[in-house]
Scaffold this active site. Structure first.
Site, PDB file in Angstrom:
ATOM      1  N   HIS A   1      38.317  40.161  41.967  1.00 34.08           N
ATOM      2  CA  HIS A   1      37.135  39.763  42.741  1.00 34.08           C
ATOM      3  C   HIS A   1      36.525  38.565  42.026  1.00 34.08           C
ATOM      4  O   HIS A   1      36.583  38.489  40.792  1.00 34.08           O
ATOM      5  CB  HIS A   1      36.038  40.820  42.724  1.00 34.08           C
ATOM      6  CG  HIS A   1      36.405  42.158  43.265  1.00 34.08           C
ATOM      7  ND1 HIS A   1      37.079  43.077  42.546  1.00 34.08           N
ATOM      8  CD2 HIS A   1      36.127  42.718  44.457  1.00 34.08           C
ATOM      9  CE1 HIS A   1      37.229  44.170  43.275  1.00 34.08           C
ATOM     10  NE2 HIS A   1      36.667  43.982  44.440  1.00 34.08           N
TER      11      HIS A   1
ATOM     12  N   ASP B   1      34.435  39.590  39.089  1.00 27.46           N
ATOM     13  CA  ASP B   1      35.115  40.184  37.912  1.00 27.46           C
ATOM     14  C   ASP B   1      35.380  39.118  36.872  1.00 27.46           C
ATOM     15  O   ASP B   1      35.387  39.399  35.672  1.00 27.46           O
ATOM     16  CB  ASP B   1      36.512  40.740  38.240  1.00 27.46           C
ATOM     17  CG  ASP B   1      36.555  41.716  39.381  1.00 27.46           C
ATOM     18  OD1 ASP B   1      35.532  42.356  39.631  1.00 27.46           O
ATOM     19  OD2 ASP B   1      37.631  41.830  40.003  1.00 27.46           O
TER      20      ASP B   1
HETATM   21  C1  GLO Z   1      36.851  50.518  46.556  1.00 30.36           C
HETATM   22  C2  GLO Z   1      37.974  49.657  46.823  1.00 30.36           C
HETATM   23  C3  GLO Z   1      37.967  48.442  45.972  1.00 30.36           C
HETATM   24  C4  GLO Z   1      38.781  47.387  46.619  1.00 30.36           C
HETATM   25  C5  GLO Z   1      38.560  46.111  45.979  1.00 30.36           C
HETATM   26  C6  GLO Z   1      38.800  44.973  46.900  1.00 30.36           C
HETATM   27  O1  GLO Z   1      36.851  51.662  46.816  1.00 30.36           O
HETATM   28  O2  GLO Z   1      39.155  50.351  46.655  1.00 30.36           O
HETATM   29  O3  GLO Z   1      38.410  48.725  44.697  1.00 30.36           O
HETATM   30  O4  GLO Z   1      40.127  47.660  46.600  1.00 30.36           O
HETATM   31  O5  GLO Z   1      37.266  46.079  45.615  1.00 30.36           O
HETATM   32  O6  GLO Z   1      37.581  44.546  47.313  1.00 30.36           O
END
Ligand code: GLO
Ligand code: NI
Ligand code: NI
Ligand code: NI
Length: 406
Positions: free
Chosen positions: A67, A70
């Site tokens: 993200h 991140d």
């Molecule tokens: C949350 C999601 C998250 C997504 C990631 C992509 O439950 O699984 O981890 O996969 O944030 O936005």
């Protein structure tokens, strides 16, 4: 199968769980102190990039996912935030030049910051909507910059708490407008990757709009978006929706919408997204069966959206956990491939639907039957023979295959 194991197991490391996760839970502070945690701000962001590429290489992972938030800290303003982000993306780009690791997908975090408390593309506030659009615009530019093979939309807080204060129709229209703008902008800047939507039924909102595969496919079809998106399906989200993972994969596959997966597993006894590394061979085998029947996932892949438990706080646990997940998928792939090679499921289906191969059944399938001809047939035919489903036997066959895998 015509493809090697590596083609089917396009594993990705998730940046958020692996490099920013610290074991925090609602009842306790983080348990993990990583080597990079002695830094703060942009220094921390840079230390993480350095560590991440060392990790990808040692693990032999072909892909990673992240993200925007991140990889770089938010600043005081959107300008400052974007400046931080551009700097780290440039650094990642440099590292990618001398490494084999590629970007499976990136995405925008539109759920952590309090501004998104009422959602992003489904917010009740137009200023927030514009902010979210600016964030995705930037993320798409970075996707092009880093050669991302996909771009993911997980509707973090796109949902509602109460129908009494929510205009669902209006919010869904706004969500569709947002996706259409993303499609247009991707085209404008030459982004060639696959757009993916990741369904999840609840958490953090009480009811998430992209509830499950079927709901999301209906939404895409209603708004004419079905040719631009596929689905990124997560095992733990499937079980939260009351489905098995393989159910979600099957629904997506038969609709031509299976794009990529977030590999993890939930806990049957816990009602939230526990994001455990996938080690349930039964589930992974049935998932790989769907993936093989789909002809693979490329350009999608198998992203470990999974975190080590807060009690597994040593840095090397990150390796053990990923290796356990990779081994499980390798076993699942082998067993699923053998099941297909031996036509195990095909033979079961062949026998089960045999009455549709001849006579009145063949007429139905060919579109030659109507209610009158069917009634005529039913009136004449006074013996209906049903065959046992033999579910236990079928499950036992799967067990035998799992036990004999090398
Ligand atoms: C949350 C999601 C998250 C997504 C990631 C992509 O439950 O699984 O981890 O996969 O944030 O936005
Ligand atoms: Ni996920
Ligand atoms: Ni999840
Ligand atoms: Ni997750």
């Amino acid at each position: 199968l015509g493809k090697t194991m590596k083609d089917h197991l396009r594993f990705a490391v998730s940046y958020w769980h692996t490099f920013t996760g610290d074991g925090t839970d609602p009842f306790g502070a983080g348990t993990m102190l990583r080597p990079w945690d002695r830094y703060t701000g942009m220094d921390l962001a840079k230390a993480r990039v350095e560590a991440s590429f060392e990790f990808f290489e040692k693990l032999g992972a072909p892909y990673f996912c992240f993200h925007d938030r991140d990889i770089a800290p938010e600043g005081e303003t959107l300008q400052e935030t974007n400046k931080n982000l551009d700097e780290i993306v440039a650094m990642i780009k440099e590292y990618m030049k001398t490494s084999d690791v590629k970007l499976l997908w990136n995405t925008a975090n539109m759920f952590t910051n309090p501004r998104f408390m009422f959602g992003a593309a489904t917010t009740s506030n137009a200023d927030v909507y514009a902010y979210a659009a600016a964030q995705v615009k930037k993320a798409l530019e970075h996707a092009v910059e880093l050669g991302a093979e996909n771009y993911v939309f997980w509707g973090g807080r796109e949902g509602y708490e109460s129908l009494l204060n929510t205009d669902v129709a209006f919010e869904l229209d706004n969500l569709a407008r947002f996706y259409h703008m993303a499609v247009d902008y991707a085209k404008e800047i030459g982004f060639k990757g696959q757009f993916l939507i990741e369904p999840k039924p609840k958490e953090p909102t009480k009811h998430q709009y992209d509830f499950d595969a079927a709901t999301t496919i209906q939404f895409l079809q209603k708004y004419g978006l079905q040719d631009h998106f596929k689905l990124n399906l997560e095992a733990n989200h499937a079980t939260l929706a009351g489905h098995t993972f393989e159910h979600e994969l099957r629904i997506a596959r038969i609709n031509g919408m299976l794009g990529s997966i977030d590999a993890n597993q939930g806990d049957l006894l816990l009602g939230w997204d526990t994001d455990e590394f996938p080690t349930d061979l039964y589930s992974v085998t049935l998932a790989m069966y769907e993936i093989l029947e789909n002809g693979g996932l490329a350009p999608g892949g198998v992203n470990f959206d999974a975190k080590v438990r807060r009690t597994s706080f040593e840095p090397e646990d990150l390796f053990y956990a990923h290796i356990a997940g990779m081994d499980s998928f390798a076993i699942g792939l082998k067993v699923a491939a053998k099941l297909i090679e031996d036509k195990v499921i095909d033979n079961i289906l062949e026998e089960r639907y045999a009455t549709f191969k001849t006579g009145i059944g063949a007429d139905i399938v060919a579109g030659k039957a109507n209610f009158k001809t069917l009634e005529e047939y039913a009136l004449k035919n006074n013996k209906i023979e049903l065959k046992s489903g033999r579910i236990e036997n079928i499950r036992n066959i799967l067990n035998q295959y799992l036990l004999s895998v090398e």
